[in-house]
Design an enzyme around this catalytic site. Sequence first.
Site, PDB file in Angstrom:
ATOM      1  N   LYS A 157       0.847  -1.252  -0.051  1.00 29.03           N
ATOM      2  CA  LYS A 157      -0.088   0.054   0.018  1.00 29.03           C
ATOM      3  C   LYS A 157       0.982   1.281   0.085  1.00 29.03           C
ATOM      4  O   LYS A 157       0.711   2.156  -0.799  1.00 29.03           O
ATOM      5  CB  LYS A 157      -0.931   0.067   1.229  1.00 29.03           C
ATOM      6  CG  LYS A 157      -1.899  -0.955   1.445  1.00 29.03           C
ATOM      7  CD  LYS A 157      -2.724  -0.995   2.706  1.00 29.03           C
ATOM      8  CE  LYS A 157      -2.067  -1.185   4.090  1.00 29.03           C
ATOM      9  NZ  LYS A 157      -1.287  -2.272   4.249  1.00 29.03           N
ATOM     10  N   ARG A 214      11.495  -6.249   4.760  1.00 34.69           N
ATOM     11  CA  ARG A 214      10.886  -4.557   4.661  1.00 34.69           C
ATOM     12  C   ARG A 214      12.037  -3.973   5.526  1.00 34.69           C
ATOM     13  O   ARG A 214      12.319  -4.264   6.719  1.00 34.69           O
ATOM     14  CB  ARG A 214       9.753  -4.208   5.185  1.00 34.69           C
ATOM     15  CG  ARG A 214       9.212  -2.676   5.316  1.00 34.69           C
ATOM     16  CD  ARG A 214       7.974  -2.388   5.127  1.00 34.69           C
ATOM     17  NE  ARG A 214       7.190  -2.874   6.245  1.00 34.69           N
ATOM     18  CZ  ARG A 214       5.910  -2.819   6.384  1.00 34.69           C
ATOM     19  NH1 ARG A 214       5.479  -2.046   5.367  1.00 34.69           N
ATOM     20  NH2 ARG A 214       5.262  -3.188   7.379  1.00 34.69           N
ATOM     21  N   ARG A 229      -0.516  -9.289  13.314  1.00 33.67           N
ATOM     22  CA  ARG A 229      -1.297  -8.227  12.549  1.00 33.67           C
ATOM     23  C   ARG A 229      -2.168  -8.837  11.279  1.00 33.67           C
ATOM     24  O   ARG A 229      -3.027  -8.225  11.007  1.00 33.67           O
ATOM     25  CB  ARG A 229      -0.128  -7.395  12.093  1.00 33.67           C
ATOM     26  CG  ARG A 229       0.671  -6.456  12.979  1.00 33.67           C
ATOM     27  CD  ARG A 229       2.019  -6.002  12.502  1.00 33.67           C
ATOM     28  NE  ARG A 229       1.851  -5.092  11.495  1.00 33.67           N
ATOM     29  CZ  ARG A 229       2.736  -4.561  10.716  1.00 33.67           C
ATOM     30  NH1 ARG A 229       4.006  -5.045  10.855  1.00 33.67           N
ATOM     31  NH2 ARG A 229       2.307  -3.710   9.726  1.00 33.67           N
ATOM     32  N   ARG A 287      11.604  -2.296  11.076  1.00 37.71           N
ATOM     33  CA  ARG A 287      10.294  -1.948  12.063  1.00 37.71           C
ATOM     34  C   ARG A 287      10.365  -2.986  13.066  1.00 37.71           C
ATOM     35  O   ARG A 287      10.132  -4.249  12.934  1.00 37.71           O
ATOM     36  CB  ARG A 287       9.248  -1.911  11.526  1.00 37.71           C
ATOM     37  CG  ARG A 287       9.171  -0.221  10.759  1.00 37.71           C
ATOM     38  CD  ARG A 287       7.763  -0.085   9.961  1.00 37.71           C
ATOM     39  NE  ARG A 287       6.566  -0.748  10.242  1.00 37.71           N
ATOM     40  CZ  ARG A 287       5.376  -0.467   9.867  1.00 37.71           C
ATOM     41  NH1 ARG A 287       5.681   0.093   8.388  1.00 37.71           N
ATOM     42  NH2 ARG A 287       4.215  -1.047  10.063  1.00 37.71           N
ATOM     43  N   ARG A 344      -9.288   1.580   8.724  1.00 40.48           N
ATOM     44  CA  ARG A 344      -8.834   0.117   8.981  1.00 40.48           C
ATOM     45  C   ARG A 344      -9.838  -0.513   9.634  1.00 40.48           C
ATOM     46  O   ARG A 344      -9.684  -1.867   9.892  1.00 40.48           O
ATOM     47  CB  ARG A 344      -7.613  -0.033   9.789  1.00 40.48           C
ATOM     48  CG  ARG A 344      -6.154  -0.278   8.963  1.00 40.48           C
ATOM     49  CD  ARG A 344      -5.146  -0.393   9.950  1.00 40.48           C
ATOM     50  NE  ARG A 344      -3.874  -0.951   9.769  1.00 40.48           N
ATOM     51  CZ  ARG A 344      -3.020  -0.605   9.214  1.00 40.48           C
ATOM     52  NH1 ARG A 344      -2.746   0.799   8.988  1.00 40.48           N
ATOM     53  NH2 ARG A 344      -1.693  -1.358   8.757  1.00 40.48           N
TER      54      ARG A 344
HETATM   55  P1  ADP Z   1       1.726  -1.449   7.228  1.00 38.50           P
HETATM   56  O1  ADP Z   1       2.121  -0.718   6.534  1.00 38.50           O
HETATM   57  O2  ADP Z   1       2.137  -2.699   7.326  1.00 38.50           O
HETATM   58  O3  ADP Z   1       0.160  -1.737   6.849  1.00 38.50           O
HETATM   59  P2  ADP Z   1       1.303   0.639   8.930  1.00 38.50           P
HETATM   60  O4  ADP Z   1       2.810   1.671   8.862  1.00 38.50           O
HETATM   61  O5  ADP Z   1      -0.115   1.278   8.239  1.00 38.50           O
HETATM   62  O6  ADP Z   1       1.528  -0.773   8.619  1.00 38.50           O
HETATM   63  O7  ADP Z   1       0.565   0.645  10.542  1.00 38.50           O
HETATM   64  C1  ADP Z   1       1.599   0.378  11.636  1.00 38.50           C
HETATM   65  C2  ADP Z   1       0.591   0.045  12.722  1.00 38.50           C
HETATM   66  O8  ADP Z   1       0.097   1.324  13.144  1.00 38.50           O
HETATM   67  C3  ADP Z   1      -0.693  -0.858  12.765  1.00 38.50           C
HETATM   68  O9  ADP Z   1      -0.220  -2.146  12.847  1.00 38.50           O
HETATM   69  C4  ADP Z   1      -1.661  -0.287  13.816  1.00 38.50           C
HETATM   70  O10 ADP Z   1      -1.219  -0.744  15.103  1.00 38.50           O
HETATM   71  C5  ADP Z   1      -1.163   1.141  13.765  1.00 38.50           C
HETATM   72  N1  ADP Z   1      -2.127   1.918  12.755  1.00 38.50           N
HETATM   73  C6  ADP Z   1      -1.850   2.465  11.522  1.00 38.50           C
HETATM   74  N2  ADP Z   1      -3.282   2.919  11.166  1.00 38.50           N
HETATM   75  C7  ADP Z   1      -4.004   2.659  11.896  1.00 38.50           C
HETATM   76  C8  ADP Z   1      -5.684   2.886  11.800  1.00 38.50           C
HETATM   77  N3  ADP Z   1      -6.310   3.460  10.851  1.00 38.50           N
HETATM   78  N4  ADP Z   1      -6.392   2.535  12.948  1.00 38.50           N
HETATM   79  C9  ADP Z   1      -5.527   1.739  13.811  1.00 38.50           C
HETATM   80  N5  ADP Z   1      -4.265   1.522  14.026  1.00 38.50           N
HETATM   81  C10 ADP Z   1      -3.518   1.983  12.879  1.00 38.50           C
HETATM   82  P1  ADP Z   2       2.501  -1.766   3.294  1.00 42.58           P
HETATM   83  O1  ADP Z   2       2.177  -0.304   3.140  1.00 42.58           O
HETATM   84  O2  ADP Z   2       1.060  -2.338   2.518  1.00 42.58           O
HETATM   85  O3  ADP Z   2       2.612  -2.382   4.673  1.00 42.58           O
HETATM   86  P2  ADP Z   2       4.971  -1.596   1.989  1.00 42.58           P
HETATM   87  O4  ADP Z   2       4.599  -0.707   0.673  1.00 42.58           O
HETATM   88  O5  ADP Z   2       5.650  -1.127   2.826  1.00 42.58           O
HETATM   89  O6  ADP Z   2       3.379  -2.198   2.373  1.00 42.58           O
HETATM   90  O7  ADP Z   2       5.603  -2.790   1.242  1.00 42.58           O
HETATM   91  C1  ADP Z   2       5.948  -3.879   2.178  1.00 42.58           C
HETATM   92  C2  ADP Z   2       7.302  -4.642   1.739  1.00 42.58           C
HETATM   93  O8  ADP Z   2       7.247  -5.236   0.309  1.00 42.58           O
HETATM   94  C3  ADP Z   2       8.356  -3.459   1.422  1.00 42.58           C
HETATM   95  O9  ADP Z   2       9.539  -4.080   1.810  1.00 42.58           O
HETATM   96  C4  ADP Z   2       8.300  -3.136   0.046  1.00 42.58           C
HETATM   97  O10 ADP Z   2       9.572  -2.456  -0.438  1.00 42.58           O
HETATM   98  C5  ADP Z   2       7.816  -4.545  -0.668  1.00 42.58           C
HETATM   99  N1  ADP Z   2       7.121  -4.544  -1.564  1.00 42.58           N
HETATM  100  C6  ADP Z   2       6.151  -3.509  -2.082  1.00 42.58           C
HETATM  101  N2  ADP Z   2       5.753  -3.853  -3.155  1.00 42.58           N
HETATM  102  C7  ADP Z   2       5.970  -4.975  -3.768  1.00 42.58           C
HETATM  103  C8  ADP Z   2       5.788  -5.742  -4.777  1.00 42.58           C
HETATM  104  N3  ADP Z   2       5.105  -5.596  -5.724  1.00 42.58           N
HETATM  105  N4  ADP Z   2       6.657  -6.995  -4.995  1.00 42.58           N
HETATM  106  C9  ADP Z   2       7.703  -7.119  -4.020  1.00 42.58           C
HETATM  107  N5  ADP Z   2       7.897  -6.459  -3.017  1.00 42.58           N
HETATM  108  C10 ADP Z   2       6.925  -5.376  -2.837  1.00 42.58           C
END
Ligand code: ADP
Ligand code: ADP
Length: 213
Positions: free
Chosen positions: A13, A127, A171, A160, A88
Amino acid sequence: MKIIMLGAPGAGKGTQAKLIAAKYNIPHISTGDIFRANIKTGTPLGIKAKEFIDKGLLVPDELTLDLIKDRFLGADCINGYVLDGFPRTLPQAEALAASLAESGEKIDYAINVDVPDENIVNRMSGRRACLKCGGTFHIKYNPPVKEGICDLCGGTLMQREDDKPETVARRLEVYHEQTQPLIDYYKENGVLKTVDGTQDVDKVFSDIVDILG
Ligand code: ADP
Ligand code: ADP
Ligand code: ZN
């Protein structure tokens, strides 16, 4: 253009949201980034949120809504935004819809980046995130030019705390239970678009551009 990114943790995302923000010149709003910035500077909100984030749980809706509600009012949001990691939960989605409806607005696209659970663990374990600018890399799929250093700003890349395997499993459970229902919610709203997130970053993005036009 108001866009929501949906998908499991690690689906890509954030990676896609950054590309969308740059192409369409709209801000990328990531609640995860905002929480991490608050944790880093030790604000009361950050201290409360950290407890949940470290356990792989969602931050309660009330705190999250408090955090985000003023962000949409920024002058930079005049042409829309891409929301990454918000909403979320159903109550968050409903609060967002209600707040937009006050000014006769609505979300234009909810883009579901679809990646099966079995791919997620690899994505998360590799990541690496920049502490300074929030840039995201992957040791195998999207490596930085210089190991451990952010291509964008020269900052240090770190794993992270919540990307450790034990927390990732929790998660994913939380995602299926609390966030996945939003896919049906936005389908019923007529704005859901699903892309195959297992493809290369560039291919996923070109599929998204085909949708957004
Ligand atoms: P990811 O990139 O892996 O999807 P995020 O960086 O978006 O994770 O979020 C990290 C953490 O922050 C989540 O696991 C959650 O604990 C918290 N968080 C982020 N956005 C929200 C939300 N909209 N509602 C509740 N918790 C959130
Ligand atoms: P989210 O915001 O949904 O948690 P991220 O954009 O942080 O996800 O991506 C999670 C991990 O996967 C990062 O290390 C990123 O570089 C990698 N990644 C993202 N998109 C792709 C893809 N299409 N193929 C392989 N790896 C990816
Ligand atoms: Zn950086």
